[in-house]
Scaffold this motif. Sequence first.
Motif, PDB file in Angstrom:
ATOM      1  N   GLU A 224       0.837  -1.205   0.000  1.00 29.27           N
ATOM      2  CA  GLU A 224       0.000   0.000   0.000  1.00 29.27           C
ATOM      3  C   GLU A 224       0.874   1.259   0.000  1.00 29.27           C
ATOM      4  O   GLU A 224       0.589   2.228  -0.712  1.00 29.27           O
ATOM      5  CB  GLU A 224      -0.915   0.002   1.225  1.00 29.27           C
ATOM      6  CG  GLU A 224      -1.950  -1.106   1.262  1.00 29.27           C
ATOM      7  CD  GLU A 224      -3.199  -0.766   0.465  1.00 29.27           C
ATOM      8  OE1 GLU A 224      -3.248   0.315  -0.159  1.00 29.27           O
ATOM      9  OE2 GLU A 224      -4.131  -1.601   0.466  1.00 29.27           O
ATOM     10  N   PHE A 225       1.939   1.237   0.779  1.00 26.27           N
ATOM     11  CA  PHE A 225       2.815   2.398   0.872  1.00 26.27           C
ATOM     12  C   PHE A 225       3.510   2.662  -0.463  1.00 26.27           C
ATOM     13  O   PHE A 225       3.638   3.810  -0.890  1.00 26.27           O
ATOM     14  CB  PHE A 225       3.852   2.176   1.978  1.00 26.27           C
ATOM     15  CG  PHE A 225       4.854   3.288   2.112  1.00 26.27           C
ATOM     16  CD1 PHE A 225       4.549   4.441   2.810  1.00 26.27           C
ATOM     17  CD2 PHE A 225       6.110   3.177   1.520  1.00 26.27           C
ATOM     18  CE1 PHE A 225       5.473   5.470   2.916  1.00 26.27           C
ATOM     19  CE2 PHE A 225       7.040   4.202   1.622  1.00 26.27           C
ATOM     20  CZ  PHE A 225       6.722   5.354   2.322  1.00 26.27           C
ATOM     21  N   ARG A 226       3.974   1.613  -1.112  1.00 29.09           N
ATOM     22  CA  ARG A 226       4.646   1.786  -2.407  1.00 29.09           C
ATOM     23  C   ARG A 226       3.735   2.476  -3.414  1.00 29.09           C
ATOM     24  O   ARG A 226       4.206   3.228  -4.290  1.00 29.09           O
ATOM     25  CB  ARG A 226       5.074   0.422  -2.960  1.00 29.09           C
ATOM     26  CG  ARG A 226       6.242  -0.234  -2.229  1.00 29.09           C
ATOM     27  CD  ARG A 226       6.587  -1.561  -2.908  1.00 29.09           C
ATOM     28  NE  ARG A 226       7.595  -2.316  -2.192  1.00 29.09           N
ATOM     29  CZ  ARG A 226       8.907  -2.158  -2.332  1.00 29.09           C
ATOM     30  NH1 ARG A 226       9.353  -1.241  -3.192  1.00 29.09           N
ATOM     31  NH2 ARG A 226       9.759  -2.901  -1.656  1.00 29.09           N
ATOM     32  N   ALA A 227       2.442   2.245  -3.314  1.00 33.43           N
ATOM     33  CA  ALA A 227       1.495   2.788  -4.282  1.00 33.43           C
ATOM     34  C   ALA A 227       0.966   4.165  -3.898  1.00 33.43           C
ATOM     35  O   ALA A 227       0.224   4.774  -4.678  1.00 33.43           O
ATOM     36  CB  ALA A 227       0.314   1.819  -4.438  1.00 33.43           C
ATOM     37  N   ASP A 228       1.327   4.657  -2.720  1.00 36.02           N
ATOM     38  CA  ASP A 228       0.774   5.923  -2.229  1.00 36.02           C
ATOM     39  C   ASP A 228       1.692   7.079  -2.606  1.00 36.02           C
ATOM     40  O   ASP A 228       2.723   7.321  -1.976  1.00 36.02           O
ATOM     41  CB  ASP A 228       0.585   5.873  -0.719  1.00 36.02           C
ATOM     42  CG  ASP A 228      -0.315   6.997  -0.229  1.00 36.02           C
ATOM     43  OD1 ASP A 228       0.083   8.174  -0.365  1.00 36.02           O
ATOM     44  OD2 ASP A 228      -1.407   6.711   0.289  1.00 36.02           O
ATOM     45  N   GLU A 229       1.312   7.829  -3.625  1.00 35.40           N
ATOM     46  CA  GLU A 229       2.148   8.903  -4.127  1.00 35.40           C
ATOM     47  C   GLU A 229       2.221  10.078  -3.156  1.00 35.40           C
ATOM     48  O   GLU A 229       3.240  10.780  -3.102  1.00 35.40           O
ATOM     49  CB  GLU A 229       1.632   9.374  -5.491  1.00 35.40           C
ATOM     50  CG  GLU A 229       1.727   8.305  -6.580  1.00 35.40           C
ATOM     51  CD  GLU A 229       1.228   8.801  -7.925  1.00 35.40           C
ATOM     52  OE1 GLU A 229       0.817   9.990  -7.999  1.00 35.40           O
ATOM     53  OE2 GLU A 229       1.239   8.009  -8.882  1.00 35.40           O
ATOM     54  N   VAL A 230       1.168  10.323  -2.401  1.00 31.15           N
ATOM     55  CA  VAL A 230       1.157  11.465  -1.483  1.00 31.15           C
ATOM     56  C   VAL A 230       2.178  11.274  -0.374  1.00 31.15           C
ATOM     57  O   VAL A 230       2.980  12.174  -0.081  1.00 31.15           O
ATOM     58  CB  VAL A 230      -0.255  11.674  -0.901  1.00 31.15           C
ATOM     59  CG1 VAL A 230      -0.223  12.668   0.268  1.00 31.15           C
ATOM     60  CG2 VAL A 230      -1.194  12.181  -1.981  1.00 31.15           C
ATOM     61  N   LEU A 231       2.171  10.109   0.262  1.00 34.48           N
ATOM     62  CA  LEU A 231       3.113   9.867   1.355  1.00 34.48           C
ATOM     63  C   LEU A 231       4.541   9.816   0.853  1.00 34.48           C
ATOM     64  O   LEU A 231       5.458  10.368   1.477  1.00 34.48           O
ATOM     65  CB  LEU A 231       2.756   8.571   2.082  1.00 34.48           C
ATOM     66  CG  LEU A 231       1.408   8.543   2.800  1.00 34.48           C
ATOM     67  CD1 LEU A 231       1.246   7.230   3.555  1.00 34.48           C
ATOM     68  CD2 LEU A 231       1.260   9.722   3.750  1.00 34.48           C
TER      69      LEU A 231
END
Length: 467
Positions: A421-428
Amino acid sequence: MTTLADPVPGGRPGDVERATALGGELASAGVHGVVLAYVDTAGIGRVKAVPTGKLASAAAWGVGMSPVFDTFLANDSIVTTEALGSPDGDLRLYPDLDRLVVLAGQPGWAWAPVDRVTQDGDRHPGCSRTFLRHVVADAARVHGLAFRAAVEIEWAVGLDAAPAGEFVPAAAGPAYGATRQVELSEYTADLLAACAAQGVDVEQIHPEYAPGQFEISVGALDPVAAADRSVLVRQTVRAVARRHGLRVSFSPAVVAKGVGNGGHLHLSAWRDGVNLHAGGDRRHGMTADAEAFAAGVLARLPALTAVTAPSPASALRLRPSQWAGVFTAWGLETRECAVRLVRGTAGRRAEQANLEVKPVDLAANPYLALGCVIAAGLDGVASGAVLPEESTGDPVRLGAGEAAARGVRRLPSSLAAAVAEFRADEVLRAALGPVLADAVTAVRQGEIDAVDGLDDDQVAAAYRWVY
């Protein structure tokens, strides 16, 4: 107060003179050394220390430290990214003199958090404390927002004389029980005295649910100071325990089954001295920006858990119906919701109202956790996000159709799923920057690989005395 300006070689105006005076005061008070503290990507507190007489030099020119620690794992193995993990390079650790404190639990020592700067005097892109300072500064500049934050601290108290590696609770009394408070009365009294001597305002301390477990809640500060305080309080909890023949663990799961240790974040957004979580025209008194901030956090919780619950042991804590907040649900003072609006007491809501983010534990680097939660909330403010229908009771009881209609889904049940999920989260990832974002994914993957093939009991044992 937290110093907001980045350190510079030679010291910011007045730093060297101030450090010289502080060094003299510390020496006169019998303080021999200053702990320079930071937290690595794996959530482990790392330190260097200088003699008191070298404090001025540290304020002017920093203290050397390798950047390799950004990719240390909890077991001290090292992973690599394109930018980090090699034996090359050096950094300088600069103490924040505003946060320097004499350690009441460690006579002869003082403590200060640090920012890390390159040899050329630039901010180190892997420094989590610097990251949080800049998130806070950008929130003020772009949105006119300031924040107040606090980190709950839960820990398990064991006997230091227990067999090596084992956890034997130091108190046998029932959860939240007066018996347990009496059993460790001397320890907790000394802990309160140490916190008071260090200027830490304690809101409450009490026995918690799990065997030998306690919790301490402290007053809210600006986010950087709140993260600093979390590190300082844990150092104090541990130091005072050792003087009583006790051993403490902040691990998310000291044992594989049962309730683990949390590190819930409390956060409120303010503008022009007004708390946006009270007195508004949205649900339960929130303002539009407060609701949008909460919606932003809620929307990114699956990716946030790679930062807020970053250990393989975290998955042992994140289980339904244990008040860990494992569903993408929000509610008014509902302890099973991942995001909980706490209104505060009637008559004090303008001061007390805040958000509690529950899927957080003390394996998390508090600077990364607060910075990423704030970044998620600010994305909600920027987009005018709106909260879905609130939840009451335990979300596990919702049928599949109702859960889908409310946007309620299970948070990642493994660290691997959270990393995806983190890898796909551009904002974070954008908020962290490529160096720090890659360090997060590399360290999390390293932790996953380190426990490959272990059962739950072995995972709990592997991290029991690390945090």
